[in-house]
Scaffold this motif. Structure first.
Motif, PDB file in Angstrom:
ATOM      1  N   UNK A   1       8.072 -20.206  -4.731  1.00  0.00           N
ATOM      2  CA  UNK A   1       9.034 -19.162  -4.276  1.00  0.00           C
ATOM      3  C   UNK A   1       8.243 -18.216  -5.363  1.00  0.00           C
ATOM      4  N   UNK A   2       8.437 -18.055  -6.705  1.00  0.00           N
ATOM      5  CA  UNK A   2       8.340 -17.181  -7.919  1.00  0.00           C
ATOM      6  C   UNK A   2       7.324 -16.471  -7.575  1.00  0.00           C
ATOM      7  N   UNK A   3       5.879 -16.823  -6.750  1.00  0.00           N
ATOM      8  CA  UNK A   3       5.037 -16.509  -6.650  1.00  0.00           C
ATOM      9  C   UNK A   3       5.391 -15.426  -5.168  1.00  0.00           C
ATOM     10  N   UNK A   4       6.274 -15.516  -4.683  1.00  0.00           N
ATOM     11  CA  UNK A   4       6.778 -15.263  -3.431  1.00  0.00           C
ATOM     12  C   UNK A   4       7.101 -13.479  -3.905  1.00  0.00           C
ATOM     13  N   UNK A   5       8.267 -14.195  -4.940  1.00  0.00           N
ATOM     14  CA  UNK A   5       9.142 -13.425  -5.816  1.00  0.00           C
ATOM     15  C   UNK A   5       8.141 -11.517  -6.059  1.00  0.00           C
ATOM     16  N   UNK A   6       7.114 -11.816  -7.273  1.00  0.00           N
ATOM     17  CA  UNK A   6       6.519 -11.217  -7.126  1.00  0.00           C
ATOM     18  C   UNK A   6       5.408 -10.670  -6.435  1.00  0.00           C
ATOM     19  N   UNK A   7       4.488 -11.550  -5.626  1.00  0.00           N
ATOM     20  CA  UNK A   7       3.792 -10.438  -4.433  1.00  0.00           C
ATOM     21  C   UNK A   7       5.001  -9.695  -3.783  1.00  0.00           C
ATOM     22  N   UNK A   8       6.663  -9.946  -3.667  1.00  0.00           N
ATOM     23  CA  UNK A   8       7.538  -8.830  -3.215  1.00  0.00           C
ATOM     24  C   UNK A   8       7.439  -7.597  -4.287  1.00  0.00           C
ATOM     25  N   UNK A   9       7.540  -7.792  -5.360  1.00  0.00           N
ATOM     26  CA  UNK A   9       7.230  -7.054  -6.225  1.00  0.00           C
ATOM     27  C   UNK A   9       5.737  -5.916  -6.006  1.00  0.00           C
ATOM     28  N   UNK A  10       5.145  -6.353  -6.139  1.00  0.00           N
ATOM     29  CA  UNK A  10       3.728  -5.889  -5.159  1.00  0.00           C
ATOM     30  C   UNK A  10       3.681  -4.818  -4.490  1.00  0.00           C
ATOM     31  N   UNK A  11       4.616  -5.142  -3.151  1.00  0.00           N
ATOM     32  CA  UNK A  11       4.459  -4.809  -2.226  1.00  0.00           C
ATOM     33  C   UNK A  11       5.334  -3.337  -2.382  1.00  0.00           C
ATOM     34  N   UNK A  12       6.418  -4.021  -3.032  1.00  0.00           N
ATOM     35  CA  UNK A  12       7.507  -2.793  -3.456  1.00  0.00           C
ATOM     36  C   UNK A  12       6.820  -1.381  -3.740  1.00  0.00           C
ATOM     37  N   UNK A  13       6.319  -1.840  -4.548  1.00  0.00           N
ATOM     38  CA  UNK A  13       5.699  -0.788  -5.324  1.00  0.00           C
ATOM     39  C   UNK A  13       4.514  -0.236  -4.737  1.00  0.00           C
ATOM     40  N   UNK A  14       3.532  -0.973  -4.223  1.00  0.00           N
ATOM     41  CA  UNK A  14       2.921  -0.272  -2.755  1.00  0.00           C
ATOM     42  C   UNK A  14       3.964   0.816  -1.857  1.00  0.00           C
ATOM     43  N   UNK A  15       4.735  -0.178  -1.553  1.00  0.00           N
ATOM     44  CA  UNK A  15       5.237   0.645  -0.687  1.00  0.00           C
ATOM     45  C   UNK A  15       5.638   2.534  -1.598  1.00  0.00           C
ATOM     46  N   UNK A  16       6.579   2.041  -1.888  1.00  0.00           N
ATOM     47  CA  UNK A  16       7.328   3.370  -2.674  1.00  0.00           C
ATOM     48  C   UNK A  16       6.413   3.943  -3.358  1.00  0.00           C
ATOM     49  N   UNK A  17       5.183   3.708  -4.005  1.00  0.00           N
ATOM     50  CA  UNK A  17       3.952   4.943  -4.352  1.00  0.00           C
ATOM     51  C   UNK A  17       3.851   5.539  -2.898  1.00  0.00           C
ATOM     52  N   UNK A  18       3.234   4.785  -1.642  1.00  0.00           N
ATOM     53  CA  UNK A  18       3.299   5.508  -1.120  1.00  0.00           C
ATOM     54  C   UNK A  18       3.811   6.441  -0.208  1.00  0.00           C
ATOM     55  N   UNK A  19       5.176   6.207   0.125  1.00  0.00           N
ATOM     56  CA  UNK A  19       6.454   6.999  -0.150  1.00  0.00           C
ATOM     57  C   UNK A  19       5.734   8.236  -0.838  1.00  0.00           C
ATOM     58  N   UNK A  20       6.089   8.135  -1.754  1.00  0.00           N
ATOM     59  CA  UNK A  20       6.641   9.096  -3.244  1.00  0.00           C
ATOM     60  C   UNK A  20       4.524  10.185  -3.072  1.00  0.00           C
ATOM     61  N   UNK A  21       3.891   9.167  -2.107  1.00  0.00           N
ATOM     62  CA  UNK A  21       2.745  10.300  -1.987  1.00  0.00           C
ATOM     63  C   UNK A  21       2.519  10.606  -1.000  1.00  0.00           C
ATOM     64  N   UNK A  22       3.028  10.145   0.263  1.00  0.00           N
ATOM     65  CA  UNK A  22       3.866  10.681   1.451  1.00  0.00           C
ATOM     66  C   UNK A  22       4.283  12.579   1.437  1.00  0.00           C
ATOM     67  N   UNK A  23       5.740  12.287   0.574  1.00  0.00           N
ATOM     68  CA  UNK A  23       6.623  12.680   0.279  1.00  0.00           C
ATOM     69  C   UNK A  23       5.344  14.322  -0.092  1.00  0.00           C
ATOM     70  N   UNK A  24       5.303  13.935  -0.993  1.00  0.00           N
ATOM     71  CA  UNK A  24       4.256  15.165  -1.804  1.00  0.00           C
ATOM     72  C   UNK A  24       3.201  16.192  -0.944  1.00  0.00           C
ATOM     73  N   UNK A  25       2.296  14.995  -0.161  1.00  0.00           N
ATOM     74  CA  UNK A  25       1.440  15.613   0.412  1.00  0.00           C
ATOM     75  C   UNK A  25       2.075  16.492   1.620  1.00  0.00           C
ATOM     76  N   UNK A  26       3.631  15.692   1.980  1.00  0.00           N
ATOM     77  CA  UNK A  26       4.758  17.041   3.174  1.00  0.00           C
ATOM     78  C   UNK A  26       4.822  17.709   2.249  1.00  0.00           C
ATOM     79  N   UNK A  27       5.490  18.084   1.287  1.00  0.00           N
ATOM     80  CA  UNK A  27       5.701  18.527   0.981  1.00  0.00           C
ATOM     81  C   UNK A  27       5.175  20.132   0.683  1.00  0.00           C
ATOM     82  N   UNK A  28       3.502  19.489  -0.183  1.00  0.00           N
ATOM     83  CA  UNK A  28       2.312  20.761   0.372  1.00  0.00           C
ATOM     84  C   UNK A  28       2.111  21.627   0.809  1.00  0.00           C
TER      85      UNK A  28
END
Length: 109
Positions: free
Chosen positions: A73-100
């Motif tokens: 379960x702790x491993x799943x939580x860690x995986x979830x945090x990795x996934x969240x970081x990737x998702x937020x980073x992808x969203x930030x990149x997409x927003x920056x690209x759209x703004x440009x």
């Protein structure tokens, strides 16, 4: 939601820390199991020893199952945090690209 801010780097740091905890937990659990196994069956093989052995093995198996489930379960939580970081980073990149793109469309680029 005022003041909401997520730092993908902080999420990754937390995920990596949790990954480390999971690894250390697994190693410790393995060493514990080896230590317990080294004791053999000190309760003996007579009638009373057999009953104690059966009870011990049942409790041991249940405890180890709980420990292993908690580690997973702790491993799943860690995986979830990795996934969240990737998702937020992808969203930030997409927003920056759209703004440009929008800036270019409006002639500001």
């Amino acid at each position: 939601m005022s003041g909401f801010q997520v730092e993908p780097g902080s999420l990754r740091t937390s995920a990596e820390g949790l990954d480390d905890v999971v690894d250390r937990f697994a190693e410790t659990l393995e060493r514990f199991e080896q230590t317990i196994t080294a004791f053999g069956q000190p309760w003996g093989s007579d009638d009373l020893g057999s009953i104690i052995g059966e009870l011990y093995l049942g409790i041991h198996d249940l405890a180890m199952s709980c420990f292993e489930s908690n580690g997973e379960l702790l491993g799943e939580f860690a995986h979830g945090l990795h996934t969240m970081a990737d998702s937020f980073e992808a969203a930030e990149t997409e927003i920056a690209d759209r703004m440009a793109q929008l800036q270019n469309l409006l002639g500001g680029g």
